[in-house]
Enzyme design. Sequence first.
Site, short mmCIF file in Angstrom:
data_model
loop_
_atom_site.label_atom_id
_atom_site.label_comp_id
_atom_site.label_asym_id
_atom_site.label_seq_id
_atom_site.Cartn_x
_atom_site.Cartn_y
_atom_site.Cartn_z
N LEU C 229 32.20 8.23 25.10
CA LEU C 229 31.00 8.84 24.40
C LEU C 229 31.08 10.50 24.33
O LEU C 229 31.96 11.28 25.30
CB LEU C 229 29.88 8.63 25.68
CG LEU C 229 28.40 9.60 25.43
CD1 LEU C 229 27.90 8.94 24.39
CD2 LEU C 229 27.84 9.81 26.92
N ASP C 230 30.72 10.99 23.24
CA ASP C 230 30.87 12.30 22.99
C ASP C 230 32.37 13.03 23.13
O ASP C 230 32.57 14.31 23.17
CB ASP C 230 30.10 13.19 23.86
CG ASP C 230 28.57 12.66 23.52
OD1 ASP C 230 28.15 12.54 22.53
OD2 ASP C 230 27.87 13.22 24.60
N ALA C 231 33.48 11.86 22.94
CA ALA C 231 34.92 12.50 22.81
C ALA C 231 35.65 12.29 21.84
O ALA C 231 36.92 12.72 21.77
CB ALA C 231 35.52 11.81 24.20
#
Lengths: 286, 286, 286, 286
Positions: C229-231
């Site tokens: 996630l979001d990486a």
Amino acid sequence: MTQPRAILLVQCPDRPGIVAAISSFLYRHGANILDFDQHTSVDNGGAYFTRLEFQTDRLDLPVEDLERAFALDVARPFGMEWRLTLSSQRKKVAILVSKHDHALLELLWNWDRGDLHADVSTVISNHPDLRESVESFGVPFVHVPNSRDTRAQAEARMLELLEGKADLVVLARYMQIVSPELVARWPNRIINIHHSFLPAFVGADPYRQAYDRGVKIVGATAHYVTAELDAGPIIDQDVGRVSHRDAVDDLKRLGRDLERRVLARAVRWHCEDRVIVNGNKTVVFS
Amino acid sequence: MTQPRAILLVQCPDRPGIVAAISSFLYRHGANILDFDQHTSVDNGGAYFTRLEFQTDRLDLPVEDLERAFALDVARPFGMEWRLTLSSQRKKVAILVSKHDHALLELLWNWDRGDLHADVSTVISNHPDLRESVESFGVPFVHVPNSRDTRAQAEARMLELLEGKADLVVLARYMQIVSPELVARWPNRIINIHHSFLPAFVGADPYRQAYDRGVKIVGATAHYVTAELDAGPIIDQDVGRVSHRDAVDDLKRLGRDLERRVLARAVRWHCEDRVIVNGNKTVVFS
Amino acid sequence: MTQPRAILLVQCPDRPGIVAAISSFLYRHGANILDFDQHTSVDNGGAYFTRLEFQTDRLDLPVEDLERAFALDVARPFGMEWRLTLSSQRKKVAILVSKHDHALLELLWNWDRGDLHADVSTVISNHPDLRESVESFGVPFVHVPNSRDTRAQAEARMLELLEGKADLVVLARYMQIVSPELVARWPNRIINIHHSFLPAFVGADPYRQAYDRGVKIVGATAHYVTAELDAGPIIDQDVGRVSHRDAVDDLKRLGRDLERRVLARAVRWHCEDRVIVNGNKTVVFS
Amino acid sequence: MTQPRAILLVQCPDRPGIVAAISSFLYRHGANILDFDQHTSVDNGGAYFTRLEFQTDRLDLPVEDLERAFALDVARPFGMEWRLTLSSQRKKVAILVSKHDHALLELLWNWDRGDLHADVSTVISNHPDLRESVESFGVPFVHVPNSRDTRAQAEARMLELLEGKADLVVLARYMQIVSPELVARWPNRIINIHHSFLPAFVGADPYRQAYDRGVKIVGATAHYVTAELDAGPIIDQDVGRVSHRDAVDDLKRLGRDLERRVLARAVRWHCEDRVIVNGNKTVVFS
């Protein structure tokens, strides 16, 4: 920047085969390309600009011979203006200044900590005030008084002082018009910091002009000096937001930061051979 | 913005006791101050500007009476110019546009989602192209052709159309000079978006001018319209960085974003009574 | 963009001769290089990245044969990963959205005025709200409800809907986790807009997180979606200044502008083949 | 800043009548308000913050008596935390530094030219390197070695050196954890410059972290030091754009400019009593 390297700047009319010609020539002579930047402008029937960095430690011939071969094999057929600089050749920089020290100190700090790939050879001022600051960096300071009566003399003295000492002349808030002779002698090699967002607020006291106009943003502009005041090719600009709360002195304080930043960047780019002048504009390979 | 509130804008010569006079008056009448912003300018012998928001639900008298009392008790003794607006009074906004839709759509979209504290009453254009876009928002669109021969007629028609429909007129890339009558009729209530960083590049085709000058930053400026072209009080400005790689069309594309942003902000501030005109400048309580 | 042209993206281990090999090959086959950008990374023992644009109207062989020849003569010896795209091949873009319309509308506006070199094939949403807005652009809208109970079904339906319709999937404020299957099916071809300056404020409600932390600047980040996630690799970011005066809703309003701008830029760059993914980073030839 | 003036900082629970109470009190005692800034926060049931500047040359009583009267008449009834500072009282500032000189020099240079309304009393370092630079400004430099074995001794020595010398302690790239005693002794009066955009990249070597994450923007953060590392109230932040071309050293160079600018601004604001700490956030009346 530890390996020996060279920088090649080229500009010529655009036509097919330029990249292949340059890169094949370099490859043939053992030069590994580290960085390659190009720009093709549609103005004036098409112009090609490029900047290359390449390693020189495995060249199959001395650099002087490489230059001679490049002139014959590549530059002439394509009608190139070009310049090759070795990373070991540091440019000599002379700084002209009046009383404000912020732009000057920024350059000296940058230079002192090794961020400026150049040698500051001398600082010349029409005021004696900044001698101590300059000399504390181990840089010679020369005071050349410049009044209405002594102008011709002062200009001659400056030409004399700069001769052989300056690949680049930086006007770090030098509040005098430089002589046409000096401009002609260092074409596209004098950088001025103008304390406004050019072309807004040409001329004197631009922060006062900006204040009076009520702008919401102020700026600073680094440009090469030409015969026409504040009209030379722009290298870099930066801006900061202001409001109705800011008096002229606040604009000046904010402006000092902008001037320092913009001038330091422009000088660094010039010293790293990142700027090509194209008529009254610049191509900046930053 | 759910509680009933009022906004008070004041400007007057600076002198001691203004804050105490205003705040005591309001407190005495049951008005709780929610927001208080002031500016004291040193220009012209000292001028005082303030913007207050206060709750009106516990006032000890009707708003009309409060206004009357304020005029007598506070405004007259201090020589104030002032304006009181209730949050329930939404301004009527008319938009003038030509063919470019970006600034218009930004305003309509902001309005549609409730971000603009105002009512868009009408859109007038000298071209028929944007009718469908405008009407899809449920806003009336009027096409007023405007050629050299019909100018007087067109201007009269526009005055007629705007009468009673506009507390504010927005020029959202309206590529015509507005008539002196219109400017005189809505003093400091016509907002234009100029597609450059004023005062650089006044007049026609500023992106082309910017390209030709080789600037490294382009801008947009929202200002009130006065009799003199592009010279009225600046409300807001914004800028974006460009390089030698950007052609005129790239500047235009980037500029569209700047224009949208700056115009939307200026219109929002005006509609929230955050702007006071001070001579040829603005005080913006943002 | 009127002439037929092609874009070549290449990445490979760095070593001497790459530029010469590529440019000579192209020159030999009649391809005039219009734009040439390269980057040499020192990470992982040295990696070479390049993006070339060249004209295809004077090629001495069909493009398919050029590709075959390039694979043999250049790509194989240098161990290149590469991709050649004709300017006539517009990418198909599918947009996933929930209820917020700002990022979606920005993309559709850009596309509608020809600023996006791509075709928007479809918009899919887990809510029905934005149907009318989307269809007014002539773009199909599909509502795929997505609740805890129907997740598997919904994900299968989306894969089915996207199959053949999307060279790129854009999450324009899509408030659902996309399935691992979808991520695996479009590696480095799903762009998400995260409403914070990553890696600050990963996860839910980042504007609230930013408000609670009292930051003075908020941001938005466009990145490729990966399993974590979001990486994923960041394509672009932008920021805006805030103060203690700004409530969470103000951050959201400001943030909407940032999100629109950043996502539109990232999608435009991807569609113009300006982005190469390098591990968990990007090289962006903008 | 030539007239004698005072600055009043106030925070208290919000309720009607605060502005009237303060401004009437000051008016009654002959204090002309020059600047008035306020903020009403909705957090924690409503809190009121204000900063006033007023002239003191026509006060009808000595300042000490004014303070006593204010405490009784205004502060107590409204439950105010407050602080009154005369413009003639310059704060004493101590600077802690390690080996990097950029943030230190920026502060000293600002101070030297009169841009910092404070007195730099001493510079303390765990390295001897910067002695000459500091002493050239006429400021005492004390070297307090700080190794694992001598930590307790070093911390005691620093407390001793700072006692009576510092209204504010500035960590200008001080690469040591300051002791809990020191933090407790100067609550909300120690400013640190963190070389990243907090809360991203807490801890060591943030430029390396930023490089590894592939961000497109880097930042710097000035904050008050609390017991928790890099988690104190943020005073100011600034950012700069980077690209794949920038190596860790480029981020550091760019970062130095950001750090200097942000730290100088935060220290200036603190010294001009423009910052009120509100829980883990700041209200900055800039």
